[in-house]
Design a protein around this motif. Sequence first.
Motif, PDB file in Angstrom:
ATOM      1  N   ARG A 201       0.864  -1.173   0.000  1.00 25.50           N
ATOM      2  CA  ARG A 201       0.000   0.000   0.000  1.00 25.50           C
ATOM      3  C   ARG A 201       0.898   1.220   0.000  1.00 25.50           C
ATOM      4  NH1 ARG A 201      -2.786  -3.320  -1.329  1.00 25.50           N
ATOM      5  NH2 ARG A 201      -4.847  -3.978  -0.619  1.00 25.50           N
TER       6      ARG A 201
ATOM      7  N   TYR B 112      -3.629   5.170   3.766  1.00 21.05           N
ATOM      8  CA  TYR B 112      -2.634   4.439   4.549  1.00 21.05           C
ATOM      9  C   TYR B 112      -1.484   5.336   4.961  1.00 21.05           C
ATOM     10  CZ  TYR B 112      -4.835   0.018   3.275  1.00 21.05           C
ATOM     11  OH  TYR B 112      -5.718  -1.019   3.134  1.00 21.05           O
TER      12      TYR B 112
ATOM     13  N   LYS C 124       1.401  -3.946   3.448  1.00 19.22           N
ATOM     14  CA  LYS C 124       0.170  -3.531   4.115  1.00 19.22           C
ATOM     15  C   LYS C 124       0.235  -3.750   5.626  1.00 19.22           C
ATOM     16  CE  LYS C 124      -4.733  -4.491   3.788  1.00 19.22           C
ATOM     17  NZ  LYS C 124      -5.734  -5.318   3.125  1.00 19.22           N
TER      18      LYS C 124
END
Length: 99
Positions: A10, A49, A21
Amino acid sequence: MMKKRKIPLRKSVISGEMLPKKEMLRITRSKEGVVSIDPTGKMPGRGAYIAIEPAEAQKAWDKRILDRVLETKLTDEFYQELLDYVTHQKARKELFANE
């Protein structure tokens, strides 16, 4: 031979870096406009994120990056909560890494 699983990456909205992630924290804005820290990464809504790094959380706060990314107005309380959460998670990770 075991097939090597692809690690989901991410992009951090703060640094622009692609990271696994698992090393990221998702912040979600629901349809109702409620913004929350999403530790599971599974909450519905628009997600952003950031790395589990206090410096990133601080930069997000200083520059109000999450306000822009999530198109909403976040309170200082939210950013403080985020900073505390990230700081705590990083400390925990380092604690367990050294066992």
